[in-house]
Design a protein around this motif. Sequence first.
Motif, PDB file in Angstrom:
ATOM      1  N   ASP A 150      57.417  93.723  75.232  1.00  0.00           N
ATOM      2  CA  ASP A 150      58.406  93.588  73.813  1.00  0.00           C
ATOM      3  C   ASP A 150      58.799  92.303  74.025  1.00  0.00           C
ATOM      4  N   THR A 151      59.470  92.067  75.161  1.00  0.00           N
ATOM      5  CA  THR A 151      60.294  91.378  76.610  1.00  0.00           C
ATOM      6  C   THR A 151      59.526  89.644  76.684  1.00  0.00           C
ATOM      7  N   GLY A 152      58.392  89.707  77.132  1.00  0.00           N
ATOM      8  CA  GLY A 152      57.502  88.504  77.655  1.00  0.00           C
ATOM      9  C   GLY A 152      56.363  89.928  78.482  1.00  0.00           C
ATOM     10  N   VAL A 153      56.025  88.188  79.256  1.00  0.00           N
ATOM     11  CA  VAL A 153      54.758  88.649  80.448  1.00  0.00           C
ATOM     12  C   VAL A 153      54.778  88.172  81.557  1.00  0.00           C
ATOM     13  N   ALA A 292      43.765  88.082  69.870  1.00  0.00           N
ATOM     14  CA  ALA A 292      44.921  88.261  70.163  1.00  0.00           C
ATOM     15  C   ALA A 292      46.006  89.526  70.487  1.00  0.00           C
ATOM     16  N   GLU A 293      46.427  90.086  71.154  1.00  0.00           N
ATOM     17  CA  GLU A 293      47.305  91.322  72.200  1.00  0.00           C
ATOM     18  C   GLU A 293      48.228  90.984  72.416  1.00  0.00           C
ATOM     19  N   GLY A 294      48.996  91.858  71.813  1.00  0.00           N
ATOM     20  CA  GLY A 294      50.575  91.834  71.977  1.00  0.00           C
ATOM     21  C   GLY A 294      50.861  89.988  72.258  1.00  0.00           C
ATOM     22  N   ARG A 295      52.084  89.199  73.485  1.00  0.00           N
ATOM     23  CA  ARG A 295      51.561  88.576  73.678  1.00  0.00           C
ATOM     24  C   ARG A 295      50.548  87.656  74.007  1.00  0.00           C
ATOM     25  N   VAL A 296      49.246  87.879  74.364  1.00  0.00           N
ATOM     26  CA  VAL A 296      49.012  87.169  74.649  1.00  0.00           C
ATOM     27  C   VAL A 296      47.845  86.851  73.290  1.00  0.00           C
ATOM     28  N   PHE A 297      47.037  85.565  74.093  1.00  0.00           N
ATOM     29  CA  PHE A 297      46.286  85.429  73.039  1.00  0.00           C
ATOM     30  C   PHE A 297      45.060  84.387  73.482  1.00  0.00           C
ATOM     31  N   THR A 335      62.556  78.373  64.993  1.00  0.00           N
ATOM     32  CA  THR A 335      62.541  78.027  63.131  1.00  0.00           C
ATOM     33  C   THR A 335      61.534  78.835  62.688  1.00  0.00           C
ATOM     34  N   ALA A 336      60.382  80.290  62.805  1.00  0.00           N
ATOM     35  CA  ALA A 336      59.856  80.836  62.674  1.00  0.00           C
ATOM     36  C   ALA A 336      59.661  82.082  62.775  1.00  0.00           C
ATOM     37  N   SER A 337      59.595  83.132  62.418  1.00  0.00           N
ATOM     38  CA  SER A 337      59.472  84.263  63.576  1.00  0.00           C
ATOM     39  C   SER A 337      58.400  84.791  63.670  1.00  0.00           C
ATOM     40  N   ALA A 338      58.008  86.018  64.850  1.00  0.00           N
ATOM     41  CA  ALA A 338      57.104  86.271  65.327  1.00  0.00           C
ATOM     42  C   ALA A 338      55.777  86.828  64.533  1.00  0.00           C
ATOM     43  N   ALA A 339      56.052  86.655  63.034  1.00  0.00           N
ATOM     44  CA  ALA A 339      55.086  87.296  61.710  1.00  0.00           C
ATOM     45  C   ALA A 339      54.089  85.519  62.596  1.00  0.00           C
ATOM     46  N   LEU A 340      54.490  84.862  62.341  1.00  0.00           N
ATOM     47  CA  LEU A 340      53.858  83.672  62.393  1.00  0.00           C
ATOM     48  C   LEU A 340      52.136  83.594  63.077  1.00  0.00           C
ATOM     49  N   LEU A 341      52.753  84.215  64.457  1.00  0.00           N
ATOM     50  CA  LEU A 341      51.444  84.384  65.257  1.00  0.00           C
ATOM     51  C   LEU A 341      51.058  85.123  64.913  1.00  0.00           C
TER      52      LEU A 341
END
Length: 540
Positions: A150-153, A292-297, A335-341
């Motif tokens: 949840d915090t990164g890769v 996309a899968e989690g923090r990977v695009f 300036t944007a939430s993670a929902a933008l991704l």
Amino acid sequence: MTERVPVLITGGGVAGLTAALLLQRQGVAAALVEKHASTSPQPKARRFNQRSNEVFRSLGLAGAVAEASAPLASFSGMLVGTTLADAQWPEVTEALRASLAQHATMGDHSPAPSVLCPQDVLEPVLRNAAEARGVSVRFATELVSFTQDDTGVTAELRPAGGEPYRLEAEYLIAGDGSRSPIREALGIPCGGYGHLADNLDIAFRADLTELVRDKRFNLCTIENPAASGAFVSVNGTDRWLFSTSDFPGSAALDDEGWRELLRTIVGVPDLDVEMLSRMPWESGMYVADRFAEGRVFLAGDAAHSMPPMAAAGANTAIADVHNLAWKLAAVLRGTASAALLDTYHPERYPIAYATAEFSSLVSGHLGTMVKSVTNGEGPRFDPSAAMFGVQYDEGAFVPDGRGPAPVDHYGPAGRPGTRVPHAWLDGTGAPGGLPAASTGASTGVSTVSTVSTVSTVDLAGPGFVLLTGPDDSRWAGDADALGLQLVRVGDPAWLAEVELGDGGALLLRPDAVVAWHSASGIGLRDALSRVLGSPATVDA
């Protein structure tokens, strides 16, 4: 000590390098790793379309790309023949004439040209620009493994001849090709038509300057008992490529065998031929079920591989990262939430799938693609609508109730989810000079001043931009409060095209896509909040 960066990019091809440059423009530090020691030695994709060149233009690379593509600037036609020596221009059928007429109008819709620039020439331009601008570019460095939470890769990287080390990033862009190890590790399956053809590209050097002086071709279809396929111009003088189906016995040919074969199909028995490379490759349609899968695009061939119809794969890759980079930057800035991704997949997947499907209908290999164009038997479509008028079905924009953009002709009309229509403008809406603009606390530095003649498309990025009619009194306060650059457009034809009255406005995303139209009846602040997935703030 573990290194940390906001974004890690794997793959030093067109997708990865363009992503790095777009993130740098947004003020986001990225590290790019590529397992090979250099950029591609193969010509690969060559036709970079107007939308891709709009991206290069926004990055200040229009001049560099023009210089790199100059050798092939006059090589635009298609030939057919049994040998290159006897090849002729195809008969101009009614279908071909209609197609040529449609393509002739495409320059009216963009500030940038379409260019022929082999990938092995373009990629060094992108790499040099990235390195010059401070991007951490690490060739001969392989991604060995990665984990995410949840915090990164967290990635383990291994430089050639060096010790592995760890790097932590908040996000990972996988531009690692059609056989993407990252996609495989994530367990993301692919859909599409699958395998279509086995192909073989033969890159060679031979001085054909005189042979092609009066028939400067882009592609030349060859139908010969010795081998059939297509010749490809790489520099128009002494670098060429012959692309063919991987026919029985081809693997047994040594360099001398290929030299003799090339002399036969070129039609010059004593031609001096230097073999440069042989590259077998699969033509197929494979589109990842999830981008996309989690923090990977996934981006580029890692997300979608397709036949080489007008370099559709490379151009789609550039569009992918153009869509993704500003979204990552907005989330990283807060300036944007993670929902933008979450809008990356629904915006890009349908476009990529449709492009791959179309390419697959006309192109198992280059020869069949050329014939489908010259004989008029390929699928009919309006090229301007397909390139400039496509509308996202859902994503980071606010629909205005006008319904979908037409697909049989160009007419996006400034609809949210479409690329903003092009018009040259100055302070009064006429060509030449810089636009009149009042700028609030917008994020980054506007690139408008880097071009001498400005298009409405050029106004996009690095932050959001509010385009208004001549009367901006209704919007100036909100634009200033929200940190939006405000640009007045006085061109009556453009205002009519986008269905904007003198007092109306469009909100333009950093990737030149319309996010909101004032006709929607939704307020600007509310619209920006919906797009960003969080309350609109200064520096949006």
